[in-house]
Design an enzyme around this catalytic site. Structure first.
Site, mmCIF file in Angstrom:
data_model
loop_
_atom_site.group_PDB
_atom_site.id
_atom_site.type_symbol
_atom_site.label_atom_id
_atom_site.label_comp_id
_atom_site.label_asym_id
_atom_site.label_seq_id
_atom_site.Cartn_x
_atom_site.Cartn_y
_atom_site.Cartn_z
ATOM 1 N N ASP A 58 -21.368 -20.742 -33.169
ATOM 2 C CA ASP A 58 -20.305 -21.747 -33.239
ATOM 3 C C ASP A 58 -20.941 -23.029 -32.686
ATOM 4 O O ASP A 58 -22.175 -23.118 -32.595
ATOM 5 C CB ASP A 58 -19.092 -21.293 -32.410
ATOM 6 C CG ASP A 58 -17.815 -22.046 -32.765
ATOM 7 O OD1 ASP A 58 -17.119 -21.625 -33.701
ATOM 8 O OD2 ASP A 58 -17.510 -23.080 -32.123
ATOM 9 N N VAL A 83 -12.389 -14.140 -25.643
ATOM 10 C CA VAL A 83 -10.993 -13.807 -25.918
ATOM 11 C C VAL A 83 -10.955 -13.014 -27.218
ATOM 12 O O VAL A 83 -11.436 -13.468 -28.251
ATOM 13 C CB VAL A 83 -10.109 -15.072 -26.019
ATOM 14 C CG1 VAL A 83 -8.700 -14.695 -26.499
ATOM 15 C CG2 VAL A 83 -10.027 -15.775 -24.674
ATOM 16 N N ALA A 108 -11.659 -13.310 -32.694
ATOM 17 C CA ALA A 108 -12.098 -13.461 -31.296
ATOM 18 C C ALA A 108 -12.848 -14.782 -31.163
ATOM 19 O O ALA A 108 -13.192 -15.412 -32.171
ATOM 20 C CB ALA A 108 -13.013 -12.308 -30.894
ATOM 21 N N LYS A 109 -13.085 -15.203 -29.976
ATOM 22 C CA LYS A 109 -13.946 -16.380 -29.738
ATOM 23 C C LYS A 109 -14.423 -16.301 -28.301
ATOM 24 O O LYS A 109 -13.771 -15.695 -27.449
ATOM 25 C CB LYS A 109 -13.144 -17.668 -29.940
ATOM 26 C CG LYS A 109 -13.971 -18.920 -30.116
ATOM 27 C CD LYS A 109 -14.643 -18.928 -31.472
ATOM 28 C CE LYS A 109 -14.688 -20.216 -32.178
ATOM 29 N NZ LYS A 109 -14.690 -20.132 -33.614
ATOM 30 N N GLY A 110 -15.577 -16.940 -28.039
ATOM 31 C CA GLY A 110 -16.073 -16.932 -26.670
ATOM 32 C C GLY A 110 -16.884 -18.171 -26.404
ATOM 33 O O GLY A 110 -17.098 -18.983 -27.301
#
Ligand code: GLU
Length: 411
Positions: free
Chosen positions: A142, A56, A101-103
């Site tokens: 992460d 995202v 953002a992050k995924g």
């Protein structure tokens, strides 16, 4: 209450104070792009298994989007959405030229062999390589990912786009990584915790701290706070909590975990407590450094620590946050407290682009400086508006993003 709802509520509280119109709120709460890809791999047992990978990209008003990849069974689109938006506010709070953002993948990496983990990572990158890159969106570690995963990402990305070390941060030091990136989130947490103490005229030597989680963030936070003479009275991991009223020997605990594949199970000299007991321990400061959503409205009334420093992302549900505020418990929010990681990622990216290495001392100095400045700004804003540090941090972050969007002529 899930992370997305909590983030939206925190956002709206700050947006009220900033007098943001509904149209701007809607824009700032809508992800720029959300991608979901199929990730099929052949497991070691010969079976084909298919996973779903998410990325995202929340906002790029202030620069390329930035944020980690999480490998954890609870990963889903809503969680990734919330964490992506948190990255936008976080990079803005520490004034990095980035968006958010992050995924991630909904897997438990502990149940995968190294070969399977490498394959799934490379397949994931095959699915998204054309939507990220040094000037677009830069992934990082992460929960559940580490420097090795980042090395596979750099290598796989390079197969499509050529040598691009700045396409991902948190890489191994021997592969264009940065000495100081691994420790940076925990170091940042310690810097902020010490700032809080000094602002409130508390002495580190008289501060008893409980840290939930002994992974990357918890271990380095414990190390730096111990070196600053704070008393770490409790630590924990998935095996449970460990308590010692006159302070745990942190260097010995770190050695123990190293020798036992990261686990504290069986460590001697401490009383065994549960993770819930750790959160409600009679101490001066609580540092949740594990999963999100651990401080619930059930736990909040029982918390005895007068200070909470959020080392994890989204550890406090919004209804719990209200109870803590009413009880006068002082919370330093995730988007400030754990911003040291992405700040060191920024240093890594800058050095990769310049092909010039700074060395550990300069990284530490610059990190201390950026975290100190951000703390000061959030603190002052909180004072000025008689707001909690969380609302002040959101105001600072959202205000900067809104200003950049306006300058670009977007809104
Ligand atoms: N995953 C970390 C965070 O939540 C670091 C992100 C990064 O370095 O880009 O802040």
């Amino acid at each position: 209450m899930d992370a997305l709802k909590s983030m939206q509520l925190y956002f709206n509280r700050a947006a009220d104070r900033l007098d943001l119109p509904e149209s701007i709120r809607k824009m700032l709460l809508t992800s720029k792009r959300e991608v979901q890809v199929q990730v099929p791999i052949i497991r070691d047992n010969g079976e084909l298994e298919t996973f779903v990978g998410y990325r995202v990209q929340h906002d790029n008003s202030r620069g390329p989007m930035k944020g980690g990849f999480r490998y954890h069974p609870e990963v889903d689109l809503d969680e990734v959405r919330a964490l992506a938006a948190l990255m936008t506010w976080k990079t803005a709070v520490v004034n990095l030229p980035y968006g958010g953002a992050k995924g991630g993948l909904a897997i438990d990496p502990k149940t995968f062999s190294p070969r399977e983990l490498e394959t799934i990572t490379r397949k994931f990158i095959d699915g998204i390589h054309d939507i990220f890159g040094p000037d677009i969106d830069i992934p990082a570690p992460d929960m559940g990912t580490n420097d090795k995963v980042m090395a596979w990402i750099m290598n796989q990305y390079g197969k499509y786009h050529g040598f691009s070390p700045a396409c991902v941060t948190g890489k191994p030091v021997d592969m264009h990584g940065l000495p100081g990136r691994e420790e940076a989130t925990g170091r940042g947490v310690a810097i902020i915790a010490l700032k809080v103490l000094s602002r409130l005229n508390r002495k580190p030597q008289q501060t008893r701290i409980a840290i939930q989680g002994f992974g990357n963030v918890g271990t380095f936070a414990a190390k730096f706070l111990h070196e600053s003479e704070c008393k770490i009275v409790a630590i924990s991991d998935v095996s449970g909590g460990y308590f010692k009223s006159d302070g745990i020997d942190i260097p010995a605990a770190l050695r123990y975990a190293m020798e036992h594949r990261g686990s504290l199970e069986g460590i001697s000299g401490c009383e065994k407590i549960s993770n819930a007991e750790l959160l409600t321990l009679d101490c001066d400061m609580l540092i949740p450094a594990a999963l999100g959503g651990v401080i619930t409205k059930e736990i909040a009334p029982k918390i005895k620590a007068p200070f909470i420093v959020e080392a994890a992302n989204a550890p406090t549900n919004v209804d719990a946050d209200d109870l803590l505020f009413e009880r006068g418990i002082f919370v330093v929010p995730d988007i400030l407290a754990n911003a040291g990681g992405v700040t060191a990622s920024y240093f890594e990216w800058v050095q990769n682009r310049q092909h010039y290495s700074w060395g550990l001392n300069r990284c530490r100095q610059e990190l201390d400086h950026i975290m100190g400045d951000a703390f000061q700004q959030v603190w002052d804003l909180g004072k000025e508006h008689k707001a909690s540090l969380r609302t002040a941090a959101y105001m600072l972050g959202i205000g900067r993003v809104r200003k950049a969007a306006a300058l670009a002529g977007i809104a």
